[in-house]
Scaffold this motif. Structure first.
Motif, PDB file in Angstrom:
ATOM      1  N   ASP A 189       0.856  -1.188   0.000  1.00 34.02           N
ATOM      2  CA  ASP A 189       0.000   0.000   0.000  1.00 34.02           C
ATOM      3  C   ASP A 189       0.894   1.241   0.000  1.00 34.02           C
ATOM      4  OD1 ASP A 189      -1.910   1.932   0.256  1.00 34.02           O
ATOM      5  OD2 ASP A 189      -2.604   1.313   2.242  1.00 34.02           O
ATOM      6  N   LEU A 190       1.367   1.597  -1.183  1.00 32.99           N
ATOM      7  CA  LEU A 190       2.354   2.671  -1.292  1.00 32.99           C
ATOM      8  C   LEU A 190       1.797   4.025  -0.878  1.00 32.99           C
ATOM      9  CD1 LEU A 190       4.014   1.641  -4.671  1.00 32.99           C
ATOM     10  CD2 LEU A 190       4.849   1.217  -2.347  1.00 32.99           C
ATOM     11  N   ARG A 191       0.497   4.201  -0.953  1.00 31.58           N
ATOM     12  CA  ARG A 191      -0.070   5.505  -0.565  1.00 31.58           C
ATOM     13  C   ARG A 191       0.057   5.751   0.937  1.00 31.58           C
ATOM     14  NH1 ARG A 191      -2.286   7.733  -4.944  1.00 31.58           N
ATOM     15  NH2 ARG A 191      -2.958   6.337  -6.621  1.00 31.58           N
ATOM     16  N   ALA A 192       0.377   4.693   1.688  1.00 30.14           N
ATOM     17  CA  ALA A 192       0.587   4.865   3.126  1.00 30.14           C
ATOM     18  C   ALA A 192       2.004   5.328   3.459  1.00 30.14           C
ATOM     19  CB  ALA A 192       0.289   3.546   3.849  1.00 30.14           C
ATOM     20  N   ASN A 193       2.860   5.480   2.454  1.00 28.16           N
ATOM     21  CA  ASN A 193       4.228   5.925   2.705  1.00 28.16           C
ATOM     22  C   ASN A 193       4.241   7.293   3.380  1.00 28.16           C
ATOM     23  OD1 ASN A 193       4.998   3.626   1.380  1.00 28.16           O
ATOM     24  ND2 ASN A 193       6.261   4.639  -0.157  1.00 28.16           N
ATOM     25  N   ASP A 194       5.189   7.480   4.320  1.00 31.58           N
ATOM     26  CA  ASP A 194       5.258   8.787   4.990  1.00 31.58           C
ATOM     27  C   ASP A 194       6.638   9.431   4.910  1.00 31.58           C
ATOM     28  OD1 ASP A 194       6.719   7.343   6.833  1.00 31.58           O
ATOM     29  OD2 ASP A 194       5.234   7.470   8.428  1.00 31.58           O
ATOM     30  N   THR A 195       7.549   8.905   4.094  1.00 33.43           N
ATOM     31  CA  THR A 195       8.793   9.638   3.825  1.00 33.43           C
ATOM     32  C   THR A 195       8.438  11.002   3.248  1.00 33.43           C
ATOM     33  OG1 THR A 195      10.081   7.639   3.476  1.00 33.43           O
ATOM     34  CG2 THR A 195      10.892   9.636   2.428  1.00 33.43           C
ATOM     35  N   ARG A 196       9.088  12.035   3.765  1.00 38.75           N
ATOM     36  CA  ARG A 196       8.720  13.407   3.414  1.00 38.75           C
ATOM     37  C   ARG A 196       9.725  14.032   2.464  1.00 38.75           C
ATOM     38  NH1 ARG A 196       3.447  14.067   4.345  1.00 38.75           N
ATOM     39  NH2 ARG A 196       2.949  12.610   6.011  1.00 38.75           N
ATOM     40  N   ALA A 197       9.213  14.796   1.510  1.00 38.83           N
ATOM     41  CA  ALA A 197      10.029  15.556   0.570  1.00 38.83           C
ATOM     42  C   ALA A 197       9.774  17.044   0.794  1.00 38.83           C
ATOM     43  CB  ALA A 197       9.685  15.178  -0.863  1.00 38.83           C
ATOM     44  N   VAL A 198      10.832  17.799   1.026  1.00 34.05           N
ATOM     45  CA  VAL A 198      10.734  19.240   1.277  1.00 34.05           C
ATOM     46  C   VAL A 198      11.620  19.954   0.263  1.00 34.05           C
ATOM     47  CG1 VAL A 198      11.134  21.103   2.923  1.00 34.05           C
ATOM     48  CG2 VAL A 198      10.261  18.887   3.725  1.00 34.05           C
ATOM     49  N   LEU A 206      14.875  14.634   1.119  1.00 38.90           N
ATOM     50  CA  LEU A 206      14.006  13.583   1.629  1.00 38.90           C
ATOM     51  C   LEU A 206      14.428  13.183   3.040  1.00 38.90           C
ATOM     52  CD1 LEU A 206      13.685  11.095  -1.386  1.00 38.90           C
ATOM     53  CD2 LEU A 206      12.493  13.261  -0.981  1.00 38.90           C
ATOM     54  N   THR A 207      13.414  12.907   3.871  1.00 34.45           N
ATOM     55  CA  THR A 207      13.644  12.400   5.227  1.00 34.45           C
ATOM     56  C   THR A 207      12.636  11.287   5.483  1.00 34.45           C
ATOM     57  OG1 THR A 207      14.388  14.555   6.006  1.00 34.45           O
ATOM     58  CG2 THR A 207      13.729  12.958   7.675  1.00 34.45           C
ATOM     59  N   GLY A 208      13.147  10.116   5.878  1.00 33.98           N
ATOM     60  CA  GLY A 208      12.240   9.003   6.156  1.00 33.98           C
ATOM     61  C   GLY A 208      12.961   7.676   6.118  1.00 33.98           C
ATOM     62  N   ALA A 269      18.318  10.869   5.294  1.00 29.95           N
ATOM     63  CA  ALA A 269      18.589  11.915   6.278  1.00 29.95           C
ATOM     64  C   ALA A 269      18.925  13.195   5.525  1.00 29.95           C
ATOM     65  CB  ALA A 269      19.741  11.505   7.187  1.00 29.95           C
ATOM     66  N   ASP A 270      17.873  13.924   5.132  1.00 29.18           N
ATOM     67  CA  ASP A 270      18.052  15.155   4.362  1.00 29.18           C
ATOM     68  C   ASP A 270      18.769  14.851   3.046  1.00 29.18           C
ATOM     69  OD1 ASP A 270      17.431  17.909   4.309  1.00 29.18           O
ATOM     70  OD2 ASP A 270      19.512  18.442   4.773  1.00 29.18           O
ATOM     71  N   ALA A 271      18.340  13.777   2.386  1.00 33.98           N
ATOM     72  CA  ALA A 271      18.999  13.320   1.165  1.00 33.98           C
ATOM     73  C   ALA A 271      18.555  14.152  -0.033  1.00 33.98           C
ATOM     74  CB  ALA A 271      18.677  11.848   0.916  1.00 33.98           C
ATOM     75  N   LEU A 272      19.522  14.585  -0.822  1.00 37.00           N
ATOM     76  CA  LEU A 272      19.222  15.327  -2.040  1.00 37.00           C
ATOM     77  C   LEU A 272      18.499  14.420  -3.024  1.00 37.00           C
ATOM     78  CD1 LEU A 272      19.653  17.971  -3.711  1.00 37.00           C
ATOM     79  CD2 LEU A 272      21.743  16.882  -4.604  1.00 37.00           C
ATOM     80  N   ALA A 273      17.428  14.919  -3.637  1.00 41.81           N
ATOM     81  CA  ALA A 273      16.624  14.116  -4.552  1.00 41.81           C
ATOM     82  C   ALA A 273      16.107  14.983  -5.687  1.00 41.81           C
ATOM     83  CB  ALA A 273      15.456  13.469  -3.807  1.00 41.81           C
ATOM     84  N   PHE A 274      15.800  14.331  -6.793  1.00 41.01           N
ATOM     85  CA  PHE A 274      15.328  15.039  -7.982  1.00 41.01           C
ATOM     86  C   PHE A 274      13.974  14.471  -8.390  1.00 41.01           C
ATOM     87  CE2 PHE A 274      19.904  15.086  -7.856  1.00 41.01           C
ATOM     88  CZ  PHE A 274      20.216  16.422  -8.115  1.00 41.01           C
ATOM     89  N   PRO A 275      12.956  15.320  -8.475  1.00 42.42           N
ATOM     90  CA  PRO A 275      11.619  14.815  -8.797  1.00 42.42           C
ATOM     91  C   PRO A 275      11.569  14.237 -10.207  1.00 42.42           C
ATOM     92  CG  PRO A 275      11.636  17.207  -8.821  1.00 42.42           C
ATOM     93  CD  PRO A 275      12.964  16.789  -8.299  1.00 42.42           C
TER      94      PRO A 275
END
Length: 532
Positions: A189-198, A206-208, A269-275
């Protein structure tokens, strides 16, 4: 012959088959029959590599010596690295340089079919190293959602080069891509994921926590995180130009099988990510990768079945009991023949789906058929490997043979990329929402009518039982019936054992392996090829 070191003469070795000499291409008529449109020179070359005794020994060592987690260096600095036995690197290098991850994207005819056959071949030798190569192959279509990211990543993912160095993408000759989607609270159930993107001044962070990260030593990962606009897909590089990204390895999973490959829990832990793709449409974006990894999870079990049956065939051809070779004894022949039908059906089905991936006109068929192949082939695999292991008796339970490894591996692909219930529900949803997929499947089934009475009766019974959508509680029954029919329809297009498959799977019979009439056995056993 008496061992010269055994002075008492108590250790004469007799009636023990010598190790099998593998012929993964030349000895497999089913693979040859199903790959007419593939790059057969590439397949012959890769098969020769995999049959080399040195690489076979590397496979044993890679599975025996599990990867190790190195969290810190001697001074206490974080490393977050995994070290592998050199044999693992040998296997990856052989596969990537042969084109396992790249050949489907090189524009040549039959690219996906060639790739799928490579999955089948590699899975017979050591399945764990296939995981990072499969995800690297499957990441390419997902990256099409962002041309800039695709331009950066795709040339390295398809480069036919293996570069395990720890460095940012710009300094790599070739790269691999992993996946990190699953979280503890959600699972499928991927919609339950709570890793956050800021989003900040320097980009997205990303943090999670991710409960499963496949191949954590990949150069990048496709992952899902909750952005302000909803669940979104991101590309997370393991290293940036500034250094190590904020990806922390928590532990390696202690798995039943797939031991050569590392699977990890990680934290961002505050990982750089690209949408990648539109914000809030992460599942839609990632599905193109999942669609392609499912192709591999349909072919890998066929390879495991082939490996197990090759060992069983070799053993029975070179061992005697009660003054006869095992392969000459009627009951043993019936068991092997029944298992051979399952293996040939799985191989033909999986490679037919791969051919559909190569043909844009068959995309609707590929969407539904890949799910049916994944479900059916993995259910067949556990049964076939278990019975083949039993053929060897006590030796089948001993790691001097590959049978324990194959047995531990048999359930994996039925779990990875959607377990059985998830796949069956996907099949129902696809047929309910995708008229083109349903029509393409119906056309393939109808095209085989008239070739076999058992098939015609089974197709009529299926449609009478489910004239419309099957209820959710019957999804497995429905999927099993439909996948057996599709397998038969594909075999009826040219396999010499098609009629025997239809009679065995749709006619009256027992439920255990060996429930075949004696008159069918000899012709089916020919499909195994020569004993190793």
């Amino acid at each position: 012959m008496i061992d010269p070191l055994d002075r008492l003469g108590t250790h004469e070795v007799a009636n023990q088959p010598l190790p099998i000499r593998h012929a993964s291409w030349d000895g497999d008529p089913v693979l040859q029959d199903c790959t007419a449109e593939a790059d057969r020179d590439a397949l012959r070359g890769y098969a020769r590599l995999l049959d080399d005794p040195a690489l076979r020994e590397a496979a044993v060592q890679a599975e025996r010596h599990s990867p190790e987690l190195r969290l810190f260096d001697r001074a206490g600095r974080r490393l977050d690295e995994v070290t592998f036995h050199p044999a693992y690197h040998d296997l990856l290098r052989a596969g990537l340089e042969a084109g396992y991850a790249g050949i489907a994207w090189e524009g040549r005819p039959g690219g996906h079919l060639t790739h799928a056959a490579m999955v089948y071949l590699a899975s017979q030798v050591e399945p764990g190293h296939c995981c990072p190569m499969t995800m690297t192959y499957a990441a390419v279509p997902a990256l099409a959602a962002d041309p800039a990211l695709a331009a950066e990543w795709v040339p390295k993912l398809t480069a036919r080069a293996y570069d395990p160095s720890i460095a940012p993408l710009s300094r790599k000759a070739g790269a691999t891509m992993g996946m990190a989607m699953t979280e503890k609270q959600g699972g499928s159930d991927l919609r339950a994921n709570d890793t956050r993107a800021v989003r900040g001044a320097d980009g997205w962070r990303l943090t999670g926590h991710k409960w499963f990260c496949s191949a954590p030593m990949s150069d990048g990962f496709l992952t899902l995180a909750q952005a302000p606009g909803g669940l979104t897909c991101f590309v997370v590089p393991r290293w940036t130009e500034e250094g190590r990204n904020g990806i922390r390895l928590m532990r390696l999973k202690d798995k039943l099988g797939n031991r050569a490959n590392a699977s990890a829990e990680i934290e961002y832990a505050d990982a750089l990510a690209f949408p990648l793709g539109e914000e809030g449409r992460g599942i839609v974006t990632i599905l193109s990768m999942v669609h392609h990894t499912r192709l591999d999870t349909a072919l890998a079990p066929a390879g495991l079945m082939r490996a197990a049956l090759a060992e069983a065939h070799h053993w029975t051809a070179h061992r005697t009991a009660f003054q006869r070779r095992l392969i000459d004894q009627p009951l043993m022949r019936a068991v092997l023949a029944d298992l051979t039908l399952d293996w040939e059906g799985a191989t033909a089905l999986g490679l037919a789906v791969a051919r559909a991936f190569d043909d844009p006109a068959q995309r609707p068929f590929a969407r539904i058929a890949v799910a049916l192949a994944k479900f059916a082939n993995n259910k067949r695999c556990i049964r076939v490997v278990s019975e083949a292991m039993e053929v060897l008796g006590g030796m089948g339970y001993v790691a001097d043979t590959p049978m324990p490894m194959l047995y531990r591996e048999a359930p994996l692909n039925g779990i990875w990329e959607g377990s059985g219930n998830v796949i069956c529900l996907d099949i129902l949803r696809t047929l309910a929402r995708d008229d083109a997929a349903g029509a393409a499947l119906a056309a393939r089934l109808d095209g085989a009518r008239g070739a076999d009475a058992h098939y015609d009766a089974a197709l009529a019974a299926h449609r009478a039982r489910w004239p419309h959508a099957a209820p959710e509680a019957e999804a497995r029954w429905f999927a099993e019936s439909l996948s057996d029919l599709l397998t038969a329809a594909i075999l009826l297009d040219g396999s010499p054992v098609a009629g025997r498959f239809c009679a065995a799977r749709f006619g009256p019979r027992g439920s255990v392996a060996g429930s075949l009439p004696e008159s069918d056995v000899a012709a089916v056993l020919e499909r195994l090829g020569p004993a190793g």
